[in-house]
Design an enzyme around this catalytic site. Structure first.
Site, mmCIF file in Angstrom:
data_model
loop_
_atom_site.group_PDB
_atom_site.id
_atom_site.type_symbol
_atom_site.label_atom_id
_atom_site.label_comp_id
_atom_site.label_asym_id
_atom_site.label_seq_id
_atom_site.Cartn_x
_atom_site.Cartn_y
_atom_site.Cartn_z
ATOM 1 C CE LYS A 80 -4.475 0.756 0.139
ATOM 2 N NZ LYS A 80 -5.548 0.103 -0.567
ATOM 3 C CB VAL A 181 -23.338 7.790 -0.434
ATOM 4 C CG1 VAL A 181 -23.955 6.672 0.569
ATOM 5 C CG2 VAL A 181 -23.445 9.181 0.143
ATOM 6 C CB VAL A 184 -17.301 1.984 -2.887
ATOM 7 C CG1 VAL A 184 -17.892 0.624 -2.256
ATOM 8 C CG2 VAL A 184 -15.990 1.667 -3.655
ATOM 9 C CE1 TYR A 186 -25.600 7.288 -7.704
ATOM 10 C CE2 TYR A 186 -24.251 5.695 -8.941
ATOM 11 C CZ TYR A 186 -25.191 6.552 -8.710
ATOM 12 O OH TYR A 186 -26.128 6.659 -10.007
#
Length: 352
Positions: A80, A181, A184, A186
């Site tokens: 990461k 929201v 992802v 959404y």
């Protein structure tokens, strides 16, 4: 705790600190484990309160990617990157060009992609300086925005969790509290709405809330109220550590199933959920859709094939719940067992 002590504790392979004064780049790349293959994990840009906070986050995220990729059955290790800075005000092209050169210097040990605070356009700039970047625009033969795949994986995983908790996998008529929201969240709301679930939503972004309210009839509540919302399923889809001493007592949901990484602030919070009769769908199992989608770029991307593999998240979660019941352990422990078994098998095969 000192850096090498932190690395030794969870057996990290490499940590790279990246600095470019001209562009303002301050980044940390963490490679946790490459047993299964090159480390794949996105680049997060966040305005951390301190460098120590950034280091802690990137280490946790990298280790999480090792387990996510292993549990998903991918031939990829875990890594990461975090870039320190406000993604809304501090981004510039030179920053991502410099970052691309750092990634290239790792010679394929690490493959990056977008994450919170970065986007496909940022990765396009990175790709001008390294071939070790995934999730580029579909026009380039890549997989594009991973959000739809992540959301679809959470959706099918949520159905598996619903079957485990409620005896049926239908989400119709259930109330799902979605925290966050953005991209992802959404797409998850879209799936939930299409199946007939009721949606309660919270986010700091008013425009995003207005969109899910208008399109999916979501009931909007304040961010602080999301934990105590009357719902069947709580879906954390923002940042991690939202399951903690302060929030767990407030939860009314019987299932936690969402897209956020590192949802448990500490492992003991998995026990705290179980003691309240709340089923936890381990985050790195249910939210693996994006990385599964990106992994399908190897050998030529095919969206239909990729989403078929994302749908296997449902079976992976069913296996986690089976292990948990058989071994009398918590779901997050069973997920670790699943991932660690796959890592152990790969190490044993490599030693022959």
């Amino acid at each position: 705790m000192r850096l090498f002590e932190m690395m030794e504790k969870d057996d990290y392979e490499q940590v790279v600190f990246c600095q470019d004064k001209a562009s303002g780049l301050k980044a940390i790349i963490a490679i946790h484990d490459t047993t299964l293959g090159p480390a794949l994990g996105g680049t997060r840009m966040w305005n951390y309160a301190s460098e120590e906070e950034a280091l802690t986050d990137v280490l946790r995220l990298a280790r999480g990617m090792t387990y996510k990729n292993a549990a998903a059955g991918l031939a990829l290790g875990g890594g990461k990157t975090v870039i320190i800075g406000d993604s809304k005000t501090a981004k510039n092209e030179a920053m991502f060009r410099a970052f691309g050169r750092y990634v290239q210097g790792l010679a394929g040990r690490y493959i990056t992609a977008e994450d919170v605070g970065t986007c496909v356009e940022d990765m396009e700039i990175v790709s001008e300086h390294t071939q070790y970047v995934a999730g580029l625009a579909k026009s380039r033969g890549s997989s594009g925005d991973p959000s739809p795949a992540t959301a679809y994986g959470v959706y099918v995983g949520m159905k598996a969790a619903a079957r485990e908790a409620f005896g049926a996998d239908s989400l119709a008529g259930l109330t799902v509290a979605v925290q966050g929201v953005g991209h992802v969240g959404y797409y998850l709301c879209k799936h939930l709405h299409q199946e007939g679930a009721r949606i309660v939503a919270a986010d700091l972004n008013r425009e995003a809330l207005a969109q899910v309210e208008a399109e999916f009839g979501a009931a909007i509540i304040s961010p602080d109220a999301i934990y105590g919302a009357a719902c069947d399923i709580y879906a954390p889809c923002a940042l991690g550590a939202t399951l903690n001493d302060a929030t767990i007592p407030a939860l009314k949901a019987k299932v936690v199933a969402g897209a956020a990484n590192n949802q448990l602030k500490e492992p003991r919070h998995g026990l705290a959920l179980a003691e309240r009769g709340i089923l936890y769908a381990p985050d790195y199992v249910i939210n693996a859709g994006g990385v599964i989608n990106i992994a399908n770029e190897q050998g030529g991307y095919d969206e239909e094939r990729a989403f078929r593999q994302v749908a296997n998240i449902r079976h992976n979660l069913e296996e986690v719940f089976r292990i948990a019941a058989a071994e009398k352990m918590l779901p997050h422990e069973a997920a670790d067992r699943l991932a660690e078994n796959r890592l152990a098998d790969a190490k044993a095969a490599a030693a022959k």
